[in-house]
Write a protein that holds these residues in place. Structure first.
Motif, short mmCIF file in Angstrom:
data_model
loop_
_atom_site.label_atom_id
_atom_site.label_comp_id
_atom_site.label_asym_id
_atom_site.label_seq_id
_atom_site.Cartn_x
_atom_site.Cartn_y
_atom_site.Cartn_z
N ASP A 1 19.65 -26.00 17.45
CA ASP A 1 19.23 -24.64 17.12
C ASP A 1 20.40 -23.67 17.22
O ASP A 1 21.16 -23.69 18.19
N VAL A 2 20.52 -22.81 16.20
CA VAL A 2 21.55 -21.78 16.19
C VAL A 2 20.87 -20.46 15.84
O VAL A 2 20.23 -20.33 14.80
N GLN A 3 21.02 -19.48 16.74
CA GLN A 3 20.39 -18.19 16.52
C GLN A 3 21.22 -17.32 15.57
O GLN A 3 22.41 -17.55 15.38
N VAL A 4 20.55 -16.34 14.98
CA VAL A 4 21.24 -15.41 14.09
C VAL A 4 22.35 -14.69 14.85
O VAL A 4 22.15 -14.21 15.97
N GLY A 5 23.54 -14.65 14.27
CA GLY A 5 24.67 -13.98 14.89
C GLY A 5 25.51 -14.88 15.77
O GLY A 5 26.61 -14.51 16.16
N GLN A 6 25.01 -16.06 16.09
CA GLN A 6 25.75 -16.98 16.95
C GLN A 6 26.92 -17.59 16.19
O GLN A 6 26.80 -17.92 15.01
#
Length: 214
Positions: free
Chosen positions: A53-58
């Motif tokens: 999982d990769v969050q927005v902005g990461q």
């Protein structure tokens, strides 16, 4: 006595050369078509995939990405495995899920905090966290609530509270033990110090804005 019986006559049909040639051509064409289909089915492309999982902005790292060999539709603009270095270090423009193929439009080199903005971290107690999940890009309002027993800067108690427009950049998970969630909110550079002062005084509340921002 009956004489010998003559064997039955077998009629020999002549094959026209043109028909034979046409048959050979059709067989050859059919074989070529099958070969093309087999080649297309067997053609695979090495692409970049998301492995966690990769969050927005990461910021993307090599550990967030993997590689896979797939039969890729030409219409899909996937990041090729040879170009993985071009996306490492960029930020996720959307939320990325494991098992998905990475496309160029899903990453950006721009910061989610734009020019002329400031980032204000806001700690929310469990009872202050909205039931609706806070996601990057979501518009919010920072509301100033006077401390208990006080009136906001001498204004009438029935006056509308002061508000600041903001945008969620990132929301943390729930902290063990305290249940506090920290939300990074982008505001204008003019409103940033005021919002930070409200946070310090414990007089700030976060409210979700309507989808159209009003």
């Amino acid at each position: 006595m009956t004489g010998p019986v003559a064997p039955p006559r077998v009629s020999v049909r002549r094959r026209r050369p043109g028909v034979i040639a046409l048959s050979v051509a059709l067989i050859a064409a059919g074989g070529a078509g099958v070969a093309v289909l087999l080649l297309q089915a067997g053609h695979r492309t090495e692409v970049v995939t998301v492995v966690r999982d990769v969050q927005v902005g990461q910021v993307l790292t090599e550990s967030d990405l993997g590689k896979a060999s797939i039969a890729l539709d030409p219409a899909v603009k996937a990041v090729r495995a040879d170009d993985v270095e071009s996306v490492v270090g960029k930020r996720a423009a959307v939320e990325l899920k494991p098992g998905s193929v990475l496309t160029p439009s899903q990453v950006t080199k721009d910061s989610l905090v734009k020019a002329g903005e400031q980032l204000v971290p806001i700690g929310l107690k469990p009872e202050q966290v909205p039931a609706t999940a806070l996601v990057p890009g979501q518009k919010v309002e920072l509301v100033h609530v006077p401390a208990q027993g006080q009136v906001d800067s001498g204004k009438a108690s029935d006056a509308s509270p002061r508000t600041i427009d903001g945008r969620v950049v990132k929301a943390s998970g729930v902290a063990p033990g305290t249940g506090i969630v920290v939300v990074d909110v982008a505001t204008s550079s003019e409103d940033g110090p005021t919002a930070a002062a409200w946070v310090s005084a414990g007089t700030l509340r976060l409210v979700l804005a309507a989808p159209d921002g009003h």
